[in-house]
Scaffold this active site. Structure first.
Site, PDB file in Angstrom:
ATOM      1  N   HIS A 153     -14.305 -41.758  27.328  1.00  0.00           N
ATOM      2  CA  HIS A 153     -14.258 -43.037  26.796  1.00  0.00           C
ATOM      3  C   HIS A 153     -12.771 -43.683  26.406  1.00  0.00           C
ATOM      4  O   HIS A 153     -12.893 -44.783  26.445  1.00  0.00           O
ATOM      5  CB  HIS A 153     -15.182 -42.961  25.235  1.00  0.00           C
ATOM      6  CG  HIS A 153     -16.516 -42.608  25.411  1.00  0.00           C
ATOM      7  ND1 HIS A 153     -16.649 -41.230  25.668  1.00  0.00           N
ATOM      8  CD2 HIS A 153     -17.694 -43.172  25.405  1.00  0.00           C
ATOM      9  CE1 HIS A 153     -18.070 -41.023  25.906  1.00  0.00           C
ATOM     10  NE2 HIS A 153     -18.684 -42.241  25.624  1.00  0.00           N
ATOM     11  N   HIS A 205     -20.449 -38.815  33.928  1.00  0.00           N
ATOM     12  CA  HIS A 205     -20.755 -39.045  32.577  1.00  0.00           C
ATOM     13  C   HIS A 205     -22.186 -39.875  32.299  1.00  0.00           C
ATOM     14  O   HIS A 205     -22.220 -41.201  32.984  1.00  0.00           O
ATOM     15  CB  HIS A 205     -19.600 -39.716  31.917  1.00  0.00           C
ATOM     16  CG  HIS A 205     -19.659 -39.824  30.488  1.00  0.00           C
ATOM     17  ND1 HIS A 205     -19.259 -39.068  29.798  1.00  0.00           N
ATOM     18  CD2 HIS A 205     -20.536 -40.724  29.657  1.00  0.00           C
ATOM     19  CE1 HIS A 205     -19.508 -39.398  28.608  1.00  0.00           C
ATOM     20  NE2 HIS A 205     -19.975 -40.227  28.507  1.00  0.00           N
ATOM     21  N   ALA A 206     -23.072 -39.392  31.769  1.00  0.00           N
ATOM     22  CA  ALA A 206     -24.449 -39.888  31.561  1.00  0.00           C
ATOM     23  C   ALA A 206     -24.235 -41.417  31.123  1.00  0.00           C
ATOM     24  O   ALA A 206     -23.632 -41.573  30.113  1.00  0.00           O
ATOM     25  CB  ALA A 206     -25.534 -39.141  30.748  1.00  0.00           C
ATOM     26  N   HIS A 264     -31.277 -46.336  24.983  1.00  0.00           N
ATOM     27  CA  HIS A 264     -30.681 -47.454  25.129  1.00  0.00           C
ATOM     28  C   HIS A 264     -31.671 -48.477  26.443  1.00  0.00           C
ATOM     29  O   HIS A 264     -31.699 -49.579  26.038  1.00  0.00           O
ATOM     30  CB  HIS A 264     -29.587 -47.172  26.324  1.00  0.00           C
ATOM     31  CG  HIS A 264     -28.290 -46.681  25.714  1.00  0.00           C
ATOM     32  ND1 HIS A 264     -27.672 -47.249  24.645  1.00  0.00           N
ATOM     33  CD2 HIS A 264     -27.660 -45.240  25.672  1.00  0.00           C
ATOM     34  CE1 HIS A 264     -26.751 -46.494  24.154  1.00  0.00           C
ATOM     35  NE2 HIS A 264     -26.800 -45.220  24.940  1.00  0.00           N
ATOM     36  N   TYR A 306     -18.537 -55.854  14.599  1.00  0.00           N
ATOM     37  CA  TYR A 306     -19.224 -55.405  13.566  1.00  0.00           C
ATOM     38  C   TYR A 306     -19.418 -56.170  12.294  1.00  0.00           C
ATOM     39  O   TYR A 306     -20.192 -55.925  11.209  1.00  0.00           O
ATOM     40  CB  TYR A 306     -18.473 -53.844  13.053  1.00  0.00           C
ATOM     41  CG  TYR A 306     -18.846 -52.814  14.019  1.00  0.00           C
ATOM     42  CD1 TYR A 306     -19.905 -52.005  14.032  1.00  0.00           C
ATOM     43  CD2 TYR A 306     -17.665 -52.556  14.985  1.00  0.00           C
ATOM     44  CE1 TYR A 306     -20.089 -50.934  14.963  1.00  0.00           C
ATOM     45  CE2 TYR A 306     -17.921 -51.566  15.878  1.00  0.00           C
ATOM     46  CZ  TYR A 306     -19.062 -50.818  15.796  1.00  0.00           C
ATOM     47  OH  TYR A 306     -19.233 -49.969  16.960  1.00  0.00           O
ATOM     48  N   ARG A 362     -18.585 -46.442  17.708  1.00  0.00           N
ATOM     49  CA  ARG A 362     -20.005 -46.749  17.574  1.00  0.00           C
ATOM     50  C   ARG A 362     -20.601 -45.491  17.516  1.00  0.00           C
ATOM     51  O   ARG A 362     -21.845 -45.358  17.002  1.00  0.00           O
ATOM     52  CB  ARG A 362     -20.277 -47.457  18.997  1.00  0.00           C
ATOM     53  CG  ARG A 362     -20.046 -46.627  20.115  1.00  0.00           C
ATOM     54  CD  ARG A 362     -20.174 -47.076  21.390  1.00  0.00           C
ATOM     55  NE  ARG A 362     -19.450 -48.382  21.655  1.00  0.00           N
ATOM     56  CZ  ARG A 362     -19.407 -49.263  22.637  1.00  0.00           C
ATOM     57  NH1 ARG A 362     -20.310 -48.790  23.629  1.00  0.00           N
ATOM     58  NH2 ARG A 362     -19.048 -50.400  22.624  1.00  0.00           N
ATOM     59  N   TYR A 363     -20.386 -44.513  17.884  1.00  0.00           N
ATOM     60  CA  TYR A 363     -20.930 -43.063  17.706  1.00  0.00           C
ATOM     61  C   TYR A 363     -20.825 -42.380  16.621  1.00  0.00           C
ATOM     62  O   TYR A 363     -21.798 -42.020  16.015  1.00  0.00           O
ATOM     63  CB  TYR A 363     -20.134 -41.851  18.828  1.00  0.00           C
ATOM     64  CG  TYR A 363     -20.464 -42.558  20.280  1.00  0.00           C
ATOM     65  CD1 TYR A 363     -21.708 -42.445  21.044  1.00  0.00           C
ATOM     66  CD2 TYR A 363     -19.319 -43.081  20.935  1.00  0.00           C
ATOM     67  CE1 TYR A 363     -21.840 -42.836  22.231  1.00  0.00           C
ATOM     68  CE2 TYR A 363     -19.480 -43.390  22.150  1.00  0.00           C
ATOM     69  CZ  TYR A 363     -20.752 -43.348  22.921  1.00  0.00           C
ATOM     70  OH  TYR A 363     -20.957 -43.943  24.085  1.00  0.00           O
ATOM     71  N   GLU A 418     -26.660 -46.665  20.256  1.00  0.00           N
ATOM     72  CA  GLU A 418     -26.477 -45.577  20.379  1.00  0.00           C
ATOM     73  C   GLU A 418     -27.313 -44.405  19.561  1.00  0.00           C
ATOM     74  O   GLU A 418     -27.540 -43.530  19.828  1.00  0.00           O
ATOM     75  CB  GLU A 418     -24.943 -44.866  19.977  1.00  0.00           C
ATOM     76  CG  GLU A 418     -23.772 -45.746  20.890  1.00  0.00           C
ATOM     77  CD  GLU A 418     -23.832 -45.496  22.339  1.00  0.00           C
ATOM     78  OE1 GLU A 418     -24.773 -44.673  22.713  1.00  0.00           O
ATOM     79  OE2 GLU A 418     -23.483 -46.189  23.429  1.00  0.00           O
ATOM     80  N   HIS A 423     -31.581 -39.845  24.397  1.00  0.00           N
ATOM     81  CA  HIS A 423     -30.290 -40.598  24.096  1.00  0.00           C
ATOM     82  C   HIS A 423     -30.427 -41.746  24.960  1.00  0.00           C
ATOM     83  O   HIS A 423     -30.294 -43.080  24.520  1.00  0.00           O
ATOM     84  CB  HIS A 423     -29.182 -39.755  23.845  1.00  0.00           C
ATOM     85  CG  HIS A 423     -28.002 -40.784  23.822  1.00  0.00           C
ATOM     86  ND1 HIS A 423     -27.650 -41.364  22.707  1.00  0.00           N
ATOM     87  CD2 HIS A 423     -27.174 -41.847  24.734  1.00  0.00           C
ATOM     88  CE1 HIS A 423     -26.479 -42.126  22.629  1.00  0.00           C
ATOM     89  NE2 HIS A 423     -26.514 -42.372  23.785  1.00  0.00           N
ATOM     90  N   GLU A 424     -30.202 -41.720  26.292  1.00  0.00           N
ATOM     91  CA  GLU A 424     -29.914 -42.680  27.215  1.00  0.00           C
ATOM     92  C   GLU A 424     -31.375 -43.725  27.486  1.00  0.00           C
ATOM     93  O   GLU A 424     -31.056 -44.706  27.521  1.00  0.00           O
ATOM     94  CB  GLU A 424     -29.710 -42.037  28.692  1.00  0.00           C
ATOM     95  CG  GLU A 424     -28.373 -41.221  28.872  1.00  0.00           C
ATOM     96  CD  GLU A 424     -27.302 -42.013  28.451  1.00  0.00           C
ATOM     97  OE1 GLU A 424     -27.121 -43.130  28.359  1.00  0.00           O
ATOM     98  OE2 GLU A 424     -26.054 -41.237  28.052  1.00  0.00           O
TER      99      GLU A 424
HETATM  100 ZN   LIG Z   1     -25.198 -43.911  24.684  1.00  0.00          ZN
END
Ligand SMILES: [Zn+2]
Length: 599
Positions: free
Chosen positions: A512, A352-353, A386, A224, A521-522, A410, A382-383
């Site tokens: 995770h 898990h996606a 990415h 970060y 990150r989320y 994300e 969401h995916e």
């Molecule tokens: Zn993600």
């Protein structure tokens, strides 16, 4: 005297000039060498990523012993290659030289390769380390809960997390059944991996120390690029806490009405298993209990999707259309060829996606066991966010082919989904028929957003607070599970339905944690995505502050090339500049702040 003086001055000038030229020539040849080295290094890293990503994909999408063996072999090869690259790096004296490079861009890339990472471990330890993470992920991916139930007209008794348990937690309202499912999932996951996790912590810290970090937490925070990242996020959370407390009080009251005062106390924590989600990280699963004005037309489109015969493919296409409409890059032919959209029959896989960059041209993929419902429609966006990032920065050197920071990665898809979720947009795509435009309808919609976005914040914050404390030794094996629940209580205001002990490891019931994926990150994403959304709404002219008809929560950026182009201008940068610069380019603001979220 005069002459001599002049002579000395001249001589000095000459000397200076001469030395200057030498330094310059040395410097420029160093810059030249550095540039050459980075071309070489980027190519090597690309090859490494190609081989190991493909092997990981093969295993995670089909959990067989032979795929596992192939993956382990590939990991070993990759580790050996990393060691070789590191030896070269040291032999060419780059660790001493790179900081004196003139070009800031060269220095930035060198900074990225100036740590050896996990391959600093001995080969035996690295194999052990990777084996533990693979084992824990496999335990999670293959975990089953025994409980017989009828789903889609069929009786099922061995339940996977996706889709059976997730569906059941939303649908079931019996307190004891929910308790049983909640406990059984933890027995099948966290409890099994507890000992392995403790060893994993030791090894992560060893990696950190070998790379000159205090511990694993400091190593994770480095990406970060902040002086004190832990303090930055703590300040953000303090700003958001009052909003969460209000929501918590409201949910508590509604749950008391449903389950009775003996089950839920007036001022105390909410039992975690009643929130419609395995980790109580989103409460949209019990939206029907919490909608403020239940007589208004529903804004959940799950039923409409089912009635209209939506398939996972159709959901992916709808999402792709949205990206295309913003003048963003649509998914490539190889994406459609390789993406896994549904759980294949008779195959165990990590459901898990996830979104994958195979480091090979435009070979980007998603792996997801899609269920036809609104939540999964949002997850697809969401995916795909990415994938869009991968597409936009693929012209950067490989070392820059990543997010400005992991939270940005994300936030991309989520910030687009904020448009897609609006009743206005859902009506446009034919999933809602009747949309009311009054205050009650607005409040229902805002509540829906709050149940996923605001509810998530304390959870997104505490997971890594907890792990940072484990890495630093503040939390030990003596209080591993107890401290987990202390944090869950302190930040989320929830409690376990039954007594827990140090035999359990409830954090390990979350993907995770066992897969060794940092989580803060989320939290960053759930704040910054609102800044992204607002910036796009300004470009698309769908938002005007103070004008109720153009409120931010009703903004839909559909078909706005201006909004998409603004987003793309930031995505294209990848990690080539520190994230505040990327954020400023897109939003005009250099800091992550909660103003938009509270607006
Ligand atoms: Zn993600």
């Amino acid at each position: 005297m005069m002459e001599r003086a002049t002579a000395v001055v001249l001589l000095l000038v000459f000397l200076c000039h001469c030395m200057g030229a030498t330094i310059e020539r040395d410097a420029s040849s160093l810059e030249e060498k550095a540039r050459e080295y980075l071309v070489y290094r980027n190519a090597q890293e690309k090859q490494l990523a190609q081989d190991s990503n493909l092997a990981s994909w093969n295993y995670e999408s089909n959990l067989t012993d032979s795929n596992r063996e192939a993956m382990m072999k590939e990991q070993e090869k990759a580790a050996e290659k990393s060691r070789e690259l590191w030896r070269e790096f040291v032999a060419e004296k780059w660790p001493e030289k790179w900081r004196s490079l003139q070009d800031p861009d060269l220095r930035r890339q060198f900074n990225f390769v100036s740590k050896q990472g996990a391959s600093a471990l001995t080969p035996e330890k690295l194999t052990e380390y990777e084996g533990i993470v693979t084992d824990m992920t496999t335990t999670y991916g293959t975990a089953k809960v025994h409980h017989c139930v009828e789903l889609d007209g069929e009786e099922v008794c061995e339940l996977s997390l996706d889709p059976e348990l997730s569906q059941l937690l939303e649908r079931e309202k019996d307190y004891d059944t929910l308790t049983k499912l909640w406990v059984a999932w933890r027995n099948a996951t966290g409890k099994v991996v507890r000992q392995q996790y403790l060893r994993y912590v030791e090894l992560t810290n060893e990696v950190a120390k070998l790379n000159d970090f205090e511990d694993g937490g400091e190593m994770w925070r480095e990406t970060y690029e902040s002086e004190d990242f832990a303090a930055d996020v703590a300040a953000l959370w303090e700003d958001l806490r009052p909003l969460y407390l209000q929501l918590h009080a409201y949910a508590r009251r509604k749950l008391r009405e449903q389950y009775g005062e003996d089950k839920i106390s007036k001022k105390g924590p909410i039992p975690a298993h009643l929130t419609g989600n395995m980790w109580a990280q989103s409460w949209t699963g019990i939206e029907s209990l919490l909608t403020p004005y239940p007589n208004k037309p529903s804004i959940d489109v799950t039923d409409a999707m089912k009635k209209q015969g939506y398939t996972p493919l159709k959901m992916f296409q709808l999402s792709n259309d949205f990206f295309k409409g913003l003048n963003l890059t649509e998914m490539s032919p190889s994406f459609w060829e390789n993406t896994i959209m549904e759980r294949p029959k008779n195959t165990e896989l990590v459901c898990h996606a996830s979104a994958w960059d195979m480091a090979s041209h435009r070979d980007f993929r998603i792996k997801m066991c899609t269920d036809v419902n609104m939540g999964d429609l949002i997850t697809i966006h969401h995916e795909m966010g990415h994938i869009e990032y991968y597409e936009q920065y693929r012209h950067q050197p490989l070392l820059y082919q990543t997010g400005a920071n992991p939270g940005f990665h994300e936030a991309v898809g989520d910030s687009l989904a904020l448009s897609v979720m609006t009743p206005k947009h859902l009506k446009k795509v034919g999933l809602l028929h009747k949309v009311d435009n009054d205050a009650h309808a607005d409040i229902n919609f805002l509540m829906k957003i709050a149940l996923s976005k605001v509810v998530f914040l304390p959870f997104g914050y505490l997971i890594d607070m907890y792990r940072w404390d484990i890495f630093s030794g503040k939390i030990t094996s003596d209080n591993l599970n107890c401290e987990w629940w202390n944090k869950r209580f302190e930040f989320q205001g929830i409690k376990p339905p039954v007594k827990r002990s140090e035999e359990d490891f409830d954090a390990g019931a979350k993907y995770h944690v066992v897969a060794s994926v940092p989580y803060i990150r989320y939290f960053v994403s759930y704040v910054v995505q609102f800044q992204f959304h607002k910036a796009m709404c300004e470009k698309s002219k769908q938002y005007a502050r103070g004008n109720h008809k153009q409120a931010l929560h009703n903004c839909d950026n559909d078909q706005s090339a201006d909004a998409g182009n603004a987003l793309a201008s930031m995505l294209k940068m990848g990690a080539s500049k520190p994230w505040p610069e990327a954020l400023e380019k897109f939003t005009g603001n250099k800091t992550i702040n909660v103003d938009v979220l509270r607006e």
